[in-house]
Write a protein that holds these residues in place. Sequence first.
Motif, PDB file in Angstrom:
ATOM      1  N   ALA A   1       0.897  -1.319   0.057  1.00 47.72           N
ATOM      2  CA  ALA A   1       0.137   0.051  -0.145  1.00 47.72           C
ATOM      3  C   ALA A   1       0.765   1.285  -0.037  1.00 47.72           C
ATOM      4  N   ILE A   2       1.932   1.425   0.739  1.00 45.01           N
ATOM      5  CA  ILE A   2       2.649   2.383   0.702  1.00 45.01           C
ATOM      6  C   ILE A   2       3.586   2.444  -0.471  1.00 45.01           C
ATOM      7  N   ASP A   3       3.836   1.534  -1.130  1.00 43.08           N
ATOM      8  CA  ASP A   3       4.573   1.628  -2.255  1.00 43.08           C
ATOM      9  C   ASP A   3       3.597   2.210  -3.411  1.00 43.08           C
ATOM     10  N   ARG A   4       2.457   1.859  -3.306  1.00 42.96           N
ATOM     11  CA  ARG A   4       1.436   2.041  -4.414  1.00 42.96           C
ATOM     12  C   ARG A   4       1.271   3.894  -4.207  1.00 42.96           C
ATOM     13  N   LYS A   5       1.239   4.139  -2.817  1.00 44.87           N
ATOM     14  CA  LYS A   5       0.701   5.500  -2.790  1.00 44.87           C
ATOM     15  C   LYS A   5       2.013   6.260  -3.062  1.00 44.87           C
ATOM     16  N   ARG A   6       3.114   6.046  -2.947  1.00 37.44           N
ATOM     17  CA  ARG A   6       4.451   6.640  -3.423  1.00 37.44           C
ATOM     18  C   ARG A   6       4.409   6.734  -4.783  1.00 37.44           C
ATOM     19  N   LYS A   7       4.259   5.700  -5.712  1.00 36.69           N
ATOM     20  CA  LYS A   7       4.012   5.751  -6.908  1.00 36.69           C
ATOM     21  C   LYS A   7       2.932   6.673  -7.521  1.00 36.69           C
ATOM     22  N   ARG A   8       2.022   6.662  -6.892  1.00 33.23           N
ATOM     23  CA  ARG A   8       0.679   7.534  -7.423  1.00 33.23           C
ATOM     24  C   ARG A   8       1.233   8.895  -7.106  1.00 33.23           C
ATOM     25  N   MET A   9       2.040   9.197  -5.889  1.00 39.62           N
ATOM     26  CA  MET A   9       2.126  10.474  -5.643  1.00 39.62           C
ATOM     27  C   MET A   9       3.062  11.133  -6.686  1.00 39.62           C
ATOM     28  N   LYS A  10       3.914  10.161  -7.446  1.00 36.99           N
ATOM     29  CA  LYS A  10       4.850  10.749  -8.367  1.00 36.99           C
ATOM     30  C   LYS A  10       4.061  11.346  -9.567  1.00 36.99           C
ATOM     31  N   LEU A  11       3.306  10.319 -10.025  1.00 33.97           N
ATOM     32  CA  LEU A  11       2.313  10.512 -11.054  1.00 33.97           C
ATOM     33  C   LEU A  11       1.169  11.751 -10.747  1.00 33.97           C
ATOM     34  N   ILE A  12       0.879  12.109  -9.674  1.00 34.22           N
ATOM     35  CA  ILE A  12       0.113  13.142  -9.376  1.00 34.22           C
ATOM     36  C   ILE A  12       0.981  14.454  -9.349  1.00 34.22           C
ATOM     37  N   ALA A  13       2.176  14.318  -8.935  1.00 33.58           N
ATOM     38  CA  ALA A  13       3.147  15.578  -8.880  1.00 33.58           C
ATOM     39  C   ALA A  13       3.589  15.952 -10.400  1.00 33.58           C
ATOM     40  N   ALA A  14       3.826  14.873 -11.215  1.00 37.12           N
ATOM     41  CA  ALA A  14       4.034  15.104 -12.751  1.00 37.12           C
ATOM     42  C   ALA A  14       2.853  15.612 -13.423  1.00 37.12           C
ATOM     43  N   ASN A  15       1.654  15.082 -13.211  1.00 41.44           N
ATOM     44  CA  ASN A  15       0.339  15.529 -13.943  1.00 41.44           C
ATOM     45  C   ASN A  15       0.192  16.875 -13.476  1.00 41.44           C
ATOM     46  N   GLY A  16       0.348  17.290 -12.083  1.00 35.77           N
ATOM     47  CA  GLY A  16      -0.059  18.545 -11.715  1.00 35.77           C
ATOM     48  C   GLY A  16       0.919  19.585 -12.188  1.00 35.77           C
TER      49      GLY A  16
ATOM     50  N   GLN B   1      -6.143  13.029 -12.100  1.00 40.67           N
ATOM     51  CA  GLN B   1      -5.590  13.432 -10.755  1.00 40.67           C
ATOM     52  C   GLN B   1      -6.595  12.917  -9.638  1.00 40.67           C
ATOM     53  N   PHE B   2      -8.019  13.458  -9.960  1.00 39.88           N
ATOM     54  CA  PHE B   2      -8.756  13.268  -8.816  1.00 39.88           C
ATOM     55  C   PHE B   2      -8.745  11.608  -8.582  1.00 39.88           C
ATOM     56  N   ALA B   3      -8.722  10.875  -9.636  1.00 33.90           N
ATOM     57  CA  ALA B   3      -9.121   9.205  -9.466  1.00 33.90           C
ATOM     58  C   ALA B   3      -7.577   8.837  -8.882  1.00 33.90           C
ATOM     59  N   LEU B   4      -6.367   9.447  -9.111  1.00 27.35           N
ATOM     60  CA  LEU B   4      -5.203   8.867  -8.432  1.00 27.35           C
ATOM     61  C   LEU B   4      -5.274   9.646  -6.796  1.00 27.35           C
ATOM     62  N   LEU B   5      -5.834  10.439  -6.689  1.00 26.88           N
ATOM     63  CA  LEU B   5      -5.857  10.988  -5.235  1.00 26.88           C
ATOM     64  C   LEU B   5      -7.040  10.300  -4.393  1.00 26.88           C
ATOM     65  N   ALA B   6      -8.080   9.804  -5.057  1.00 29.78           N
ATOM     66  CA  ALA B   6      -8.989   8.997  -4.373  1.00 29.78           C
ATOM     67  C   ALA B   6      -8.384   7.438  -4.192  1.00 29.78           C
ATOM     68  N   ARG B   7      -8.005   6.994  -5.067  1.00 32.34           N
ATOM     69  CA  ARG B   7      -6.946   5.743  -4.664  1.00 32.34           C
ATOM     70  C   ARG B   7      -5.993   5.901  -3.477  1.00 32.34           C
ATOM     71  N   ASN B   8      -5.385   6.811  -3.356  1.00 34.15           N
ATOM     72  CA  ASN B   8      -4.493   7.081  -2.233  1.00 34.15           C
ATOM     73  C   ASN B   8      -5.344   7.368  -0.983  1.00 34.15           C
TER      74      ASN B   8
END
Length: 154
Positions: free
Chosen positions: A72-87, A125-132
């Motif tokens: 779960a932590i690794d998924r959240k870290r990976k998503r946060m990188k995508l969220i930051a890049a997308n934003g 972005q919203f979907a990635l944040l919702a998954r986190n």
Amino acid sequence: MKTIIHAGAGTLAMILIAGFLTATLICELLLKETAVLLVKEAILAGICLLIPTMAITGGSGFSLAGGRHSPAIDRKRKRMKLIAANGLLILLPLAILLYLRAAAGLFDGLFYTMQALEVLAGSVQFALLARNFRDGRRMTRSKRRATAKTFRTI
């Protein structure tokens, strides 16, 4: 306390993004070009709150995770990188360009292409944040249950 800050900042970020998407879709579908300009201006102002909110979310999450690793932590870290890049690489430049084009009255094919891309990237972005958010709730489920059990016995 870190958990509360993390959850609060992440929730606020989701609310802001949902608000940006909702306002964009409503003004594009129902209102005039002057309303589109106002929404684009409001989104730029909102980004001034969103960026620090996202930084707080990422920083507090990094601090909470420490050196631990779990799926779960690794998924959240990976998503946060995508969220930051997308934003920073897609959504921020699009928000600025869309505002500038709306301010100039350039509501042409390029404007609407960029608008569609912004809605798509914002939805991702919203979907990635919702998954986190979902994974964070799952990670703290046992802690919430223990707290609830304590309050019931008091």
